[in-house]
Write an enzyme that holds these catalytic residues in place. Structure first.
Site, PDB file in Angstrom:
ATOM      1  N   GLU A   1       0.612  -1.471  -0.270  1.00 11.01           N
ATOM      2  CA  GLU A   1      -0.128  -0.003  -0.195  1.00 11.01           C
ATOM      3  C   GLU A   1       0.720   1.227  -0.199  1.00 11.01           C
ATOM      4  OE1 GLU A   1      -1.620   2.519   0.954  1.00 11.01           O
ATOM      5  OE2 GLU A   1      -1.970   2.360   2.945  1.00 11.01           O
TER       6      GLU A   1
ATOM      7  N   CYS B   1      -1.893   8.597   2.619  1.00  8.42           N
ATOM      8  CA  CYS B   1      -1.538   8.594   0.951  1.00  8.42           C
ATOM      9  C   CYS B   1      -3.027   9.103   0.586  1.00  8.42           C
ATOM     10  CB  CYS B   1      -0.919   7.534   1.128  1.00  8.42           C
ATOM     11  SG  CYS B   1      -2.108   6.025   1.571  1.00  8.42           S
TER      12      CYS B   1
HETATM   13  N1  LIG Z   1       1.090   5.422   1.335  1.00  9.67           N
HETATM   14  C1  LIG Z   1       1.296   5.830   2.841  1.00  9.67           C
HETATM   15  O1  LIG Z   1       0.461   6.139   3.288  1.00  9.67           O
HETATM   16  C2  LIG Z   1       3.142   6.485   3.407  1.00  9.67           C
HETATM   17  C3  LIG Z   1       3.435   7.550   2.094  1.00  9.67           C
HETATM   18  N2  LIG Z   1       4.694   7.842   2.554  1.00  9.67           N
HETATM   19  C4  LIG Z   1       5.417   8.392   1.828  1.00  9.67           C
HETATM   20  O2  LIG Z   1       6.511   8.494   1.878  1.00  9.67           O
HETATM   21  C5  LIG Z   1       7.579  10.096   1.993  1.00  9.67           C
HETATM   22  C6  LIG Z   1       8.764   9.874   2.782  1.00  9.67           C
HETATM   23  O3  LIG Z   1       8.236   8.897   4.282  1.00  9.67           O
HETATM   24  P1  LIG Z   1       8.971   7.838   5.691  1.00  9.67           P
HETATM   25  O4  LIG Z   1       8.432   7.915   6.630  1.00  9.67           O
HETATM   26  O5  LIG Z   1      10.110   8.097   4.848  1.00  9.67           O
HETATM   27  O6  LIG Z   1       7.930   6.627   4.241  1.00  9.67           O
HETATM   28  P2  LIG Z   1       9.184   5.301   4.492  1.00  9.67           P
HETATM   29  O7  LIG Z   1       7.983   4.887   3.489  1.00  9.67           O
HETATM   30  O8  LIG Z   1      10.884   5.258   4.729  1.00  9.67           O
HETATM   31  O9  LIG Z   1       8.531   4.705   5.550  1.00  9.67           O
HETATM   32  C7  LIG Z   1       7.878   3.588   6.192  1.00  9.67           C
HETATM   33  C8  LIG Z   1       8.099   2.517   6.529  1.00  9.67           C
HETATM   34  O10 LIG Z   1       9.257   1.490   6.464  1.00  9.67           O
HETATM   35  C9  LIG Z   1      10.463   1.541   6.816  1.00  9.67           C
HETATM   36  N3  LIG Z   1      11.035   1.808   6.116  1.00  9.67           N
HETATM   37  C10 LIG Z   1      11.860   2.711   5.856  1.00  9.67           C
HETATM   38  N4  LIG Z   1      13.276   2.049   5.196  1.00  9.67           N
HETATM   39  C11 LIG Z   1      12.897   1.079   5.031  1.00  9.67           C
HETATM   40  C12 LIG Z   1      13.943  -0.211   4.514  1.00  9.67           C
HETATM   41  N5  LIG Z   1      14.899   0.614   3.607  1.00  9.67           N
HETATM   42  N6  LIG Z   1      13.920  -1.201   4.672  1.00  9.67           N
HETATM   43  C13 LIG Z   1      12.931  -1.591   5.689  1.00  9.67           C
HETATM   44  N7  LIG Z   1      11.956  -0.686   6.617  1.00  9.67           N
HETATM   45  C14 LIG Z   1      12.010   0.920   5.955  1.00  9.67           C
HETATM   46  C15 LIG Z   1      10.051   2.916   8.341  1.00  9.67           C
HETATM   47  O11 LIG Z   1      10.744   2.416   9.195  1.00  9.67           O
HETATM   48  P3  LIG Z   1      11.240   3.672   9.796  1.00  9.67           P
HETATM   49  O12 LIG Z   1      11.016   4.501  10.181  1.00  9.67           O
HETATM   50  O13 LIG Z   1      11.470   3.039  11.265  1.00  9.67           O
HETATM   51  O14 LIG Z   1      12.728   4.217   9.289  1.00  9.67           O
HETATM   52  C16 LIG Z   1       8.317   2.924   8.263  1.00  9.67           C
HETATM   53  O15 LIG Z   1       8.313   1.945   9.340  1.00  9.67           O
HETATM   54  C17 LIG Z   1       6.128  10.984   2.834  1.00  9.67           C
HETATM   55  O16 LIG Z   1       6.851  12.141   2.400  1.00  9.67           O
HETATM   56  C18 LIG Z   1       4.717  10.155   1.361  1.00  9.67           C
HETATM   57  O17 LIG Z   1       5.354  11.019   0.500  1.00  9.67           O
HETATM   58  C19 LIG Z   1       5.501   8.152   3.866  1.00  9.67           C
HETATM   59  C20 LIG Z   1       4.032   7.180   4.638  1.00  9.67           C
HETATM   60  C21 LIG Z   1       3.074   6.601   4.452  1.00  9.67           C
HETATM   61  O1  LIG Z   2      -1.952   7.515   4.659  1.00  5.00           O
HETATM   62  C1  LIG Z   2      -2.668   5.661   5.176  1.00  5.00           C
HETATM   63  O2  LIG Z   2      -1.288   4.942   4.595  1.00  5.00           O
HETATM   64  C2  LIG Z   2      -3.465   4.883   4.723  1.00  5.00           C
HETATM   65  C3  LIG Z   2      -4.850   6.086   4.713  1.00  5.00           C
HETATM   66  C4  LIG Z   2      -5.737   6.091   5.936  1.00  5.00           C
HETATM   67  C5  LIG Z   2      -6.744   6.461   5.434  1.00  5.00           C
HETATM   68  O3  LIG Z   2      -7.475   6.512   5.028  1.00  5.00           O
HETATM   69  O4  LIG Z   2      -7.033   4.491   5.486  1.00  5.00           O
END
Ligand SMILES: NC(=O)C1=CN([C@@H]2O[C@H](COP(=O)(O)OP(=O)(O)OC[C@H]3O[C@@H](n4cnc5c(N)ncnc54)[C@H](OP(=O)(O)O)[C@@H]3O)[C@@H](O)[C@H]2O)C=CC1
Ligand SMILES: O=C(O)CCCC(=O)O
Length: 485
Positions: free
Chosen positions: A257, A291
């Protein structure tokens, strides 16, 4: 400091194979409140070895958990759900302290996540098999569904509780065991969930929470250990691609996701006041760090000025502040780096001719605060168009025709959520079918709930969470060919 009714929910140890443990190395990590910069807690910081033990524990616990009746597993999930609801106020405080979102929003997240436990406790009972017509008289074809096995998950900081609940609920309901790694910025909500899981009777090893700052090492173990049969991730597309590649070596079943770039389209026949309301909740929930947040607001030219004026007025009325305070609508961003990222996106747009309609920007409230901002005159040459903003910035684009709106909306590698406001029934069908997205909100800015299939297409990922489809990600189909009949 948090004045919890149940202080036992605030834990400093990892929860691995039924034990609350310090890290092997003795390393710790500080959990910081983004609103105040204060340390909420200092907790164990685990690595690959503790992760491996959690996976081995999950593997040992699997047969017994799998062999419970669905009804027995459902009872435990239902008890877990009830405990989360009973403790929702405390869980919300913990969530706001580590993540920043307003307390009422945190409480909504806790209940939203809990609803997945309630839903899948029931839904697992309906994971039916099939009997298929055989090719010859002496055969019978039967299809049964069985749990995939040990599941590992990595989740982000933006929904520290609900993203885990949305994965662990179908996994446990299906008969899988589960190892979670929450984001290192927000591990406390996950640990609090584990306290209540233990209390609900989730057996040792069935649910573990590995906390630690070495996400690479933990992720490597989860994606390469052959005992893990299923890996599920929510986070950025860049990290998702890397983890998916790591899973390839052992051909794990995966659900991803990932990021979005949601268009929010306002047509000339829309109810503009409703569209403004929808855009506000869609964009500014969680300070824009979602997201499925509106990432590009496309407005038809004949209603552009009226929408921009009403929308800007509504944005200016939002109260920015510490999520613990009464009346706050928008909290801090997760860290100073996130503020810098959105600042750079706005600067790029302004340098290419866009206009900051309400002079929003970094706030004096603290280094994680950024005022809700509206940017007009945006076009596809600007980074705001291509990148996931993940912050409280609303870029406004003008379009002239329905075809152009669909073309602009689909001009991205992402395909998670999309939204549009219109009244003409023919247009509603055409646009809903034309948008290349996994989810479409029609005259609606909030689309997430446990009864609906959440997920994306294109580079926004694979798999669906929630709904009657969500359990399939945790089940394997087995075909039994019965001969000699
Ligand atoms: N689709 C979504 O819901 C999300 C999208 N994002 C997007 O990503 C950007 C950056 O956010 P960020 O928090 O850095 O998102 P990340 O994808 O880096 O982090 C999400 C999770 O992945 C872990 N992680 C990061 N790098 C690794 C790796 N190499 N191997 C294994 N696990 C890893 C993080 O752990 P840890 O925090 O411990 O490093 C965290 O638990 C945001 O600005 C946004 O644009 C971010 C979060 C959610
Ligand atoms: O940002 C996300 O990763 C999940 C969206 C939150 C939701 O509406 O469930």
């Amino acid at each position: 400091m948090l004045n919890l009714k149940n202080p036992d929910l605030l834990r400093k140890h990892a929860y691995i194979n039924g034990q609350w443990i310090d890290s092997d190395s003795g390393e710790t990590l500080d959990v910081i409140n983004p609103a105040s910069g204060e340390t909420v807690a200092t907790i164990a910081s685990c690595g690959a070895d503790e992760t491996r033990r959690a996976i081995e524990g999950a593997n040992e616990a699997w047969p017994e958990w799998r062999d419970l009746t669905v009804k027995e597993r459902a009872k435990i999930l239902r008890d877990w759900y009830n405990l989360i609801v009973d403790n929702a106020d405390d869980l919300a405080k913990i969530l706001t302290a580590e993540q920043g979102k307003p307390l009422a929003e945190a409480r909504t997240e806790i209940l939203y996540g809990a609803n997945y436990l309630e839903w899948f406790a029931e839904e697992a009972k309906r994971a039916y098999g099939d009997v298929i017509a055989p090719p010859s008289k002496d055969k019978r074809i039967v299809v049964i569904k069985q749990p995939v096995g040990v599941t590992a998950s990595i989740t982000p900081w933006n929904f520290p509780s609900a993203m885990i609940a949305r994965k662990v609920a179908p996994a446990l309901a299906a008969g899988c065991t589960f190892v979670a790694k929450p984001a290192s910025e927000t591990p406390l909500s996950a640990l609090a969930m584990a306290v209540l899981a233990e209390q609900a009777g989730v057996p040792k090893g069935v649910f573990s929470v590995v906390v630690g700052k070495s996400s690479r090492a933990i992720g490597k173990e989860m994606t390469t250990n052959p005992l893990v049969r299923k890996f599920t991730f929510t986070g950025s597309t860049a990290v998702g691609k890397q983890l998916q590649a790591q899973c390839a070596e052992t051909i794990k079943k995966t659900s991803m996701e990932l990021g979005g770039n949601a268009p929010f389209i306002v047509f000339d026949d829309a109810d503009i006041d409703e569209a403004v309301k929808g855009a506000i909740v869609c964009k500014y929930r969680n300070a824009g760090q979602t997201c499925v947040c509106a990432n590009r607001i496309l407005v038809q030219e004949s209603v552009f000025d009226v929408f921009a004026e009403k929308f800007s007025a509504a944005v200016n009325a939002l109260k920015l502040g510490n999520g613990m305070e009464e009346g706050v609508d928008v909290g801090p961003m997760i860290n100073p780096g996130a503020v810098n990222d959105v600042r750079a996106l706005v600067e790029d747009a302004i340098s290419k001719g866009a206009k900051n309609l309400n002079e929003g920007g970094p706030s004096e409230l603290g280094e994680c605060f950024y005022t809700p901002t509206v940017v007009s005159g945006v076009d596809d040459t600007m980074k705001l168009f291509r990148e996931e903003i993940f912050g409280p910035i609303a870029p406004l684009y003008k379009f002239s025709s329905e075809e152009e709106a669909i073309q602009i909306a689909n001009d991205t590698e992402f395909g998670l959520a999309s939204y549009f406001y219109a009244r003409d029934i023919g247009r509603i069908w055409r646009v809903a079918e034309g948008l290349e997205y996994g989810m479409v909100g029609i005259n609606e800015g909030i689309i997430s709930n446990e009864m609906a299939p959440f997920g994306g297409i294109k580079q926004s990922g694979t798999g669906r969470e929630g709904s009657k489809y969500g359990i399939d990600d945790y089940l394997e189909i087995k075909y039994l060919c019965m001969g000699g009949i």
